[in-house]
Motif scaffolding. Structure first.
Motif, short mmCIF file in Angstrom:
data_model
loop_
_atom_site.label_atom_id
_atom_site.label_comp_id
_atom_site.label_asym_id
_atom_site.label_seq_id
_atom_site.Cartn_x
_atom_site.Cartn_y
_atom_site.Cartn_z
N VAL A 193 44.24 27.78 -21.05
CA VAL A 193 43.27 27.19 -20.63
C VAL A 193 42.23 28.25 -20.13
CG1 VAL A 193 43.52 27.48 -17.82
CG2 VAL A 193 45.59 26.31 -18.76
N ASN A 194 40.92 27.68 -20.38
CA ASN A 194 39.78 28.70 -19.97
C ASN A 194 39.41 28.88 -18.76
OD1 ASN A 194 38.11 30.67 -21.12
ND2 ASN A 194 36.65 28.85 -20.97
N ASP A 195 39.28 30.03 -18.46
CA ASP A 195 38.57 29.98 -16.84
C ASP A 195 37.17 30.01 -16.58
OD1 ASP A 195 40.73 29.14 -14.90
OD2 ASP A 195 41.03 31.17 -15.23
N VAL A 196 36.00 29.32 -16.27
CA VAL A 196 34.64 29.39 -16.43
C VAL A 196 34.58 29.16 -15.20
CG1 VAL A 196 32.65 27.77 -16.54
CG2 VAL A 196 33.78 27.87 -18.13
N ASP A 197 33.14 30.17 -14.32
CA ASP A 197 33.15 30.68 -13.03
C ASP A 197 31.66 30.07 -13.23
OD1 ASP A 197 34.71 32.30 -12.23
OD2 ASP A 197 33.91 33.82 -13.18
N VAL A 198 31.48 29.23 -12.15
CA VAL A 198 30.33 29.37 -11.55
C VAL A 198 29.22 29.29 -10.35
CG1 VAL A 198 28.86 26.92 -11.21
CG2 VAL A 198 30.12 26.68 -12.79
N PRO A 199 29.25 30.51 -10.35
CA PRO A 199 28.54 31.40 -9.33
C PRO A 199 27.97 30.63 -8.02
CG PRO A 199 27.82 32.59 -11.39
CD PRO A 199 28.82 31.20 -11.15
N GLU A 200 27.21 29.88 -8.72
CA GLU A 200 25.66 29.68 -7.64
C GLU A 200 26.75 28.46 -6.87
OE1 GLU A 200 23.99 30.29 -12.08
OE2 GLU A 200 26.05 29.80 -11.32
N PHE A 201 27.66 27.49 -7.30
CA PHE A 201 28.03 26.71 -6.48
C PHE A 201 29.54 27.71 -5.61
CE2 PHE A 201 25.04 24.98 -8.93
CZ PHE A 201 24.55 23.58 -7.80
N SER A 202 30.04 28.40 -6.41
CA SER A 202 31.09 29.30 -5.66
C SER A 202 32.50 28.26 -6.36
CB SER A 202 31.63 28.89 -4.22
OG SER A 202 30.75 29.66 -3.92
N MET A 203 32.99 28.59 -7.85
CA MET A 203 33.59 27.92 -8.36
C MET A 203 34.02 28.36 -9.68
SD MET A 203 31.85 23.99 -8.88
CE MET A 203 31.35 22.74 -7.41
N ARG A 204 35.41 28.37 -9.57
CA ARG A 204 36.67 28.96 -10.74
C ARG A 204 37.24 27.73 -11.34
NH1 ARG A 204 37.06 33.58 -13.57
NH2 ARG A 204 39.03 33.66 -14.54
N LEU A 205 36.50 27.18 -12.35
CA LEU A 205 37.04 26.27 -13.22
C LEU A 205 37.55 26.24 -14.35
CD1 LEU A 205 33.36 23.95 -13.69
CD2 LEU A 205 35.48 24.08 -11.83
N ALA A 206 39.12 26.01 -13.99
CA ALA A 206 40.24 25.56 -15.14
C ALA A 206 39.71 24.80 -16.50
CB ALA A 206 41.24 26.08 -14.82
N ASN A 207 39.96 24.98 -17.62
CA ASN A 207 39.84 24.36 -18.77
C ASN A 207 40.79 23.86 -19.53
OD1 ASN A 207 36.42 22.75 -18.33
ND2 ASN A 207 36.86 24.70 -18.83
N TRP A 208 42.01 23.24 -20.08
CA TRP A 208 41.94 22.66 -21.13
C TRP A 208 42.11 22.83 -22.17
CZ3 TRP A 208 44.59 22.96 -16.14
CH2 TRP A 208 45.77 23.13 -16.03
N PRO A 209 43.03 23.17 -23.60
CA PRO A 209 41.80 22.99 -24.77
C PRO A 209 40.90 22.27 -25.54
CG PRO A 209 44.33 23.79 -24.49
CD PRO A 209 44.27 23.57 -23.39
N ASN A 210 41.11 20.71 -24.83
CA ASN A 210 40.01 19.97 -25.47
C ASN A 210 39.08 19.17 -24.27
OD1 ASN A 210 40.47 18.17 -27.84
ND2 ASN A 210 40.96 16.32 -26.53
N VAL A 211 38.75 20.00 -23.31
CA VAL A 211 38.40 19.48 -22.41
C VAL A 211 36.37 19.84 -22.78
CG1 VAL A 211 37.14 19.58 -20.09
CG2 VAL A 211 39.87 20.09 -20.06
N PHE A 212 35.78 18.76 -22.42
CA PHE A 212 34.51 19.07 -23.63
C PHE A 212 33.58 20.51 -22.45
CE2 PHE A 212 29.92 18.07 -22.85
CZ PHE A 212 29.75 18.04 -24.35
N ALA A 214 34.84 23.49 -23.03
CA ALA A 214 35.92 23.79 -22.29
C ALA A 214 35.20 25.72 -22.22
CB ALA A 214 37.36 24.08 -23.40
N LYS A 215 34.73 26.65 -22.50
CA LYS A 215 33.93 27.36 -22.54
C LYS A 215 33.10 28.14 -21.71
CE LYS A 215 35.79 28.61 -27.15
NZ LYS A 215 35.43 29.38 -29.10
N LYS A 216 32.20 26.71 -21.03
CA LYS A 216 31.14 27.02 -20.37
C LYS A 216 30.58 25.74 -19.48
CE LYS A 216 26.93 26.10 -23.66
NZ LYS A 216 26.13 26.99 -24.60
N LEU A 217 30.31 25.74 -18.57
CA LEU A 217 30.02 24.67 -17.84
C LEU A 217 28.74 23.75 -18.41
CD1 LEU A 217 30.60 22.74 -15.63
CD2 LEU A 217 28.50 24.11 -14.22
N ASP A 218 29.24 22.19 -18.86
CA ASP A 218 28.42 21.58 -19.20
C ASP A 218 27.06 21.40 -18.75
OD1 ASP A 218 27.27 19.20 -20.58
OD2 ASP A 218 27.98 17.74 -19.59
N ILE A 219 26.03 21.81 -19.11
CA ILE A 219 24.61 21.96 -19.37
C ILE A 219 24.31 20.29 -17.94
CG2 ILE A 219 23.48 20.65 -20.54
CD1 ILE A 219 21.07 22.64 -19.83
#
Length: 378
Positions: A193-212, A214-219
């Motif tokens: 699981v890869n975690d991505v921080d989205v501080p502007e929205f107070s989120m920490r998002l977990a991504n399983w390997p095949n999620v589109f 997965a290394k950063k929030l989709d723009i």
């Protein structure tokens, strides 16, 4: 389009369809990588009822061939669409059923051979090779394939690292085979699981390997977040093609009285969405995360809002039919005056499609690359 896959050293063929079946389909349900792998696997000397593990079969070509040979077939897929395509193609060819597993299930033991379509995602490849290392040994036949341009030195290094000695074939019809002899003992597996921080929205998002993305929030999702409405009348909201559930999460936060449905065709996306809603303290009684082919079988007509960030590819093929299916499904489930909020690349022309279907479409926001559109179900 019905496509016929010739079986090597045989006069028989397999009748295969892409899924979902469409009128005027022009694409085959198998490709050169499938053909190359089947041709080589046909030279194996395996007993009837040998246990064959098939990973990432696109529309069931490999699974149908293995079932036709009388093997005991275990298919692993992250895609509901691929799983359903396999079921239908087995039925088309009057073949025995197989065991279907999701990408999150434990692999079966005592496997005689593996047929493996190399995934596009390097992170997904690592995850699946780690899994294979735990159920294979030097007696297991391991055969992988992909388009030649998608097999890089780094790909082969991954096979070497997790399994053992690896070689490749010559290219044939722009596809190549990978041969591996599993000799390595499975080592400690890193957290997939890869975690991505989205501080502007107070989120920490977990991504399983095949999620589109997965290394950063989709723009596109990032641009959509500020435009998710907060309105008292919104009681039932669908995040269609939810990915890691970021839009579902923001919708749940903005509308605390609403019930949220998060839907995706990827089992790993659904697992990510469920995890992220729970992680951010959204009451589990307020949401349901499901793996589906768009909204097929989703028996509702009372949805107030559908959020959608459509994909424009299926497997390796660029296509707009998934977006069209999503729009049609959204219209079917929306209540009168219910809204569909869509983000997409400007060049994809979603405005025209939505206007044909809904009539009234407005631009909510746009920039040089993306546009956010709102369609109302009048």
């Amino acid at each position: 389009m019905k496509t016929l896959l010739p079986i090597p050293d045989s006069e028989s063929t397999l009748t295969l369809h892409r899924y979902p079946q469409r009128k005027n389909e022009t694409l085959q349900a198998f490709d050169a990588a499938d053909e190359y792998m089947i041709a080589h696997a046909s030279t194996w000397s395996l007993r009837k009822n040998a246990r064959i593990l098939i990973i990432n079969d696109q529309f069931g070509a490999l699974s149908c061939w293995a079932s036709q040979q009388g093997f005991d077939v275990f298919q692993v897929s992250d895609s509901v669409i691929s799983q359903q395509a396999t079921i239908e193609n087995l039925a088309h060819n009057d073949l025995a059923g197989i065991t279907q597993l999701t990408s999150l299930d434990t692999l079966p033991a005592d496997i005689d051979a593996v047929m493996f379509r190399v995934p596009k995602s390097s992170k997904m490849l690592t995850w699946q090779l780690q899994q294979l290392a735990s159920v294979t040994d030097a007696h297991t036949l391991v055969l992988a394939s992909a388009k030649a341009k998608e097999i890089h030195t780094s790909t082969l290094n991954q096979f070497e690292h997790w399994l053992g000695a690896t070689t490749t074939s010559l290219a044939k019809k722009k596809a190549r085979l990978i041969f591996t002899t599993p000799t390595k003992q499975p080592g400690p597996q890193p957290d997939p699981v890869n975690d991505v921080d989205v501080p502007e929205f107070s989120m920490r998002l977990a991504n399983w390997p095949n999620v589109f993305s997965a290394k950063k929030l989709d723009i596109a999702a990032y641009l959509m977040l500020p435009h998710i409405p907060s309105q008292a009348h919104l009681k039932r909201i669908v995040d269609l093609g939810c990915g890691n559930g970021v839009l579902a999460l923001q919708a749940a936060r903005n509308n605390p009285a609403a019930f949220i449905y998060a839907v995706d065709e990827s089992h790993m996306a659904v697992a990510s969405a469920k995890h992220n809603l729970n992680r951010h303290d959204i009451d589990s009684r307020r949401f349901l995360c499901e793996a589906r082919d768009c909204l097929t079988g989703f028996e509702h007509s009372d949805i107030d809002l559908v959020l959608c960030n459509p994909p424009f590819h299926q497997q390796q093929t660029i296509t707009d039919h998934i977006a069209w299916q999503m729009f049609c499904d959204a219209k079917r489930v929306l209540t009168t005056n219910g809204e569909l909020l869509v983000i997409g690349n400007r060049h994809l022309g979603y405005h025209t499609k939505l206007k044909r279907l809904f009539g009234h479409v407005t631009v909510v926001a746009s920039n040089k690359k993306f546009v956010i559109l709102k369609a109302v179900n009048a």
